[in-house]
Design an enzyme around this catalytic site. Structure first.
Site, mmCIF file in Angstrom:
data_model
loop_
_atom_site.group_PDB
_atom_site.id
_atom_site.type_symbol
_atom_site.label_atom_id
_atom_site.label_comp_id
_atom_site.label_asym_id
_atom_site.label_seq_id
_atom_site.Cartn_x
_atom_site.Cartn_y
_atom_site.Cartn_z
ATOM 1 N N GLY A 63 -5.423 -10.030 -0.126
ATOM 2 C CA GLY A 63 -4.265 -9.446 -0.783
ATOM 3 C C GLY A 63 -2.971 -9.483 0.004
ATOM 4 O O GLY A 63 -1.983 -8.867 -0.372
ATOM 5 N N TYR A 110 -2.358 -8.317 3.093
ATOM 6 C CA TYR A 110 -2.113 -7.213 4.027
ATOM 7 C C TYR A 110 -2.843 -7.390 5.350
ATOM 8 O O TYR A 110 -3.006 -6.424 6.091
ATOM 9 C CB TYR A 110 -2.522 -5.878 3.391
ATOM 10 C CG TYR A 110 -1.449 -5.270 2.537
ATOM 11 C CD1 TYR A 110 -0.562 -4.328 3.064
ATOM 12 C CD2 TYR A 110 -1.293 -5.648 1.214
ATOM 13 C CE1 TYR A 110 0.434 -3.773 2.285
ATOM 14 C CE2 TYR A 110 -0.298 -5.106 0.427
ATOM 15 C CZ TYR A 110 0.558 -4.166 0.968
ATOM 16 O OH TYR A 110 1.565 -3.624 0.195
ATOM 17 N N GLU A 116 11.720 3.564 -7.420
ATOM 18 C CA GLU A 116 12.286 2.259 -7.761
ATOM 19 C C GLU A 116 13.802 2.249 -7.590
ATOM 20 O O GLU A 116 14.390 1.226 -7.227
ATOM 21 C CB GLU A 116 11.891 1.858 -9.186
ATOM 22 C CG GLU A 116 10.389 1.741 -9.427
ATOM 23 C CD GLU A 116 9.698 0.782 -8.459
ATOM 24 O OE1 GLU A 116 10.360 -0.139 -7.943
ATOM 25 O OE2 GLU A 116 8.488 0.958 -8.211
ATOM 26 N N HIS A 126 14.672 1.315 -4.018
ATOM 27 C CA HIS A 126 14.709 -0.140 -3.820
ATOM 28 C C HIS A 126 16.006 -0.724 -4.373
ATOM 29 O O HIS A 126 16.668 -1.549 -3.734
ATOM 30 C CB HIS A 126 13.525 -0.794 -4.526
ATOM 31 C CG HIS A 126 12.220 -0.632 -3.832
ATOM 32 N ND1 HIS A 126 12.023 -0.949 -2.509
ATOM 33 C CD2 HIS A 126 11.012 -0.186 -4.295
ATOM 34 C CE1 HIS A 126 10.756 -0.733 -2.179
ATOM 35 N NE2 HIS A 126 10.124 -0.259 -3.240
#
Length: 410
Positions: free
Chosen positions: A328, A330, A193, A196
């Site tokens: 979803g 994708y 994280e 990001h």
């Protein structure tokens, strides 16, 4: 879907096929190893699909005998944060300071930090909400923006509005005098994280729509996050903060080795599994024609001949539950998982190539990573950004090597 991605259909297919060819023999060996172990352990029957995970887990336990509770005492949150911040400062020539009290927070356990550039000026801010609160927080971990870098929205007297990020995790809170003790997976997640967040905070773009994580193509946005995870397996980095919270003793070498070895356990099998999903997805969304004698199931079975060492059962209807590509988001994008892993491993290999113990060289490569991958955001095409950093197109070799699917000297 592919119109908003870094890859083209041909490049995605080429990458998947390259990974498949390098992984298939290893997956065959994985199956043979699990089968032999099961027989040695008293399984006097032919293993079926539903037996494989059970016996693979028993084999993993016997080979590595490592679990979260053994590791937790070596990963206290204060030590992990210190190690993470030190790594960031080393790589990117910035300083991270606590700024608690300089901004309102939504819970007393939320921390606030600021990032200073090499001249001591404030570059960005971020919140960290680390602990589980089941009554008010959903599970998992995530990063998002509070506000992005923007010259148009700069406050009076400033040239630019500084970016602010927040990172949310769900680890065990401190108990009494005992600090929050993390699982190794939680350590990896925190590093992920933060990757990001760094792309959001260290951006040099001043147009809000392409600053930080905004406008970055789906199959490239995980590059910084997965890149940061690699440092969890760099022994000097991990050992700099993996210290027992009571005694201060470092993580024993044998435990580190088990962590490193477990990372590549059944790597061929795991690789083929993801490749099967990705290749099936691309095939169905690029060259499959509904309404012919061929069904989605027969197309998947044809692909399985190359991606499964244990052929699927006749009754297998996995596609009926493959919500990622049908519900979803994708569709024609499942390959992004492997594409991003290739990018991140290749980026990390740039540091390996100059020598991870060569401080001057690591700082030079880190500065280049900061100015390209982290700095350019969505303002430049991601294939060009990657070339700016690496000087070439992505290679699958580093990912295969990190996965134990190539000799270490390759």
């Amino acid at each position: 879907s592919m119109a908003r991605k870094m890859a083209t259909v041909d490049k995605a297919n080429d990458l998947l096929e390259d990974l498949r060819k390098q992984s298939y023999d290893a997956a065959v060996q994985d199956l043979e190893e699990v089968t032999a172990f099961a027989k040695q352990s008293g399984a006097d029957y032919d293993l079926k699909h539903w037996d494989m995970t059970f016996w693979a887990e028993r084999l993993k336990e016997e080979k590595f005998s490592i679990n979260d509770e053994i590791l937790r005492p070596y990963f206290s949150l204060p030590n992990v944060l210190q190690g993470l911040f030190s790594l960031i400062e080393r790589l990117f020539n910035v300083t991270i300071e606590a700024a608690d009290g300089e901004a309102p927070v939504w819970h007393e356990t939320v921390r606030f930090f600021k990032i200073l550039d090499q001249d001591g000026g404030t570059k960005a801010y971020f919140y960290l909400d680390p602990y589980s609160r089941p009554a008010e927080k959903r599970g998992g971990a995530w990063m998002d923006e509070v506000m992005g870098r923007s010259s148009v929205l700069a406050p009076d007297g400033s040239a630019v509005r500084l970016p602010v990020a927040h990172m949310v995790c769900n680890q065990t809170p401190p108990i009494g005098d005992k600090p929050s003790l993390m699982t190794f997976r939680e350590v990896e997640t925190l590093f992920h994280e933060m990757g990001h967040a760094l792309q959001h905070m260290l951006t040099e773009q001043e147009v809000g729509h392409v600053a930080g994580i905004r406008g970055v193509e789906w199959d490239a946005v995980e590059l910084p996050s997965q890149f940061m995870e690699n440092w969890c397996y760099h022994k000097p980095t991990l050992m700099s903060f993996a210290k027992h919270y009571e005694s201060g003793a470092p993580l024993p070498d044998d435990l580190f080795q088990k962590l490193a070895d477990a990372r590549t356990f059944r790597a061929g099998t795991m690789m083929l599994r993801q490749l099967h999903f990705a290749m099936t997805d691309l095939a169905l969304h690029t060259d499959f024609s509904p309404g012919t004698s061929e069904t989605v199931h027969t197309r998947e079975r044809e692909i399985a001949k190359k991606t499964m060492v244990l052929p699927p059962m006749d009754e297998d209807r996995f596609l009926c539950s493959f919500s990622h590509i049908f519900a979803g988001g994708y569709a024609a994008g499942y390959y992004s998982y492997k594409w991003a892993e290739v990018l991140s491993a290749d980026a990390f290999s740039a540091f390996e190539e100059v020598g991870l113990d060569d401080e001057a060289a690591v700082k030079e490569v880190g500065n280049r990573f900061k100015n390209t991958v982290l700095g350019l955001g969505g303002g430049r095409a991601p294939d060009l950004v990657f070339k700016d950093f690496r000087g070439r197109d992505p290679s699958t070799e580093p990912l295969l090597r990190h996965s134990g699917l190539l000799p270490a000297s390759a």
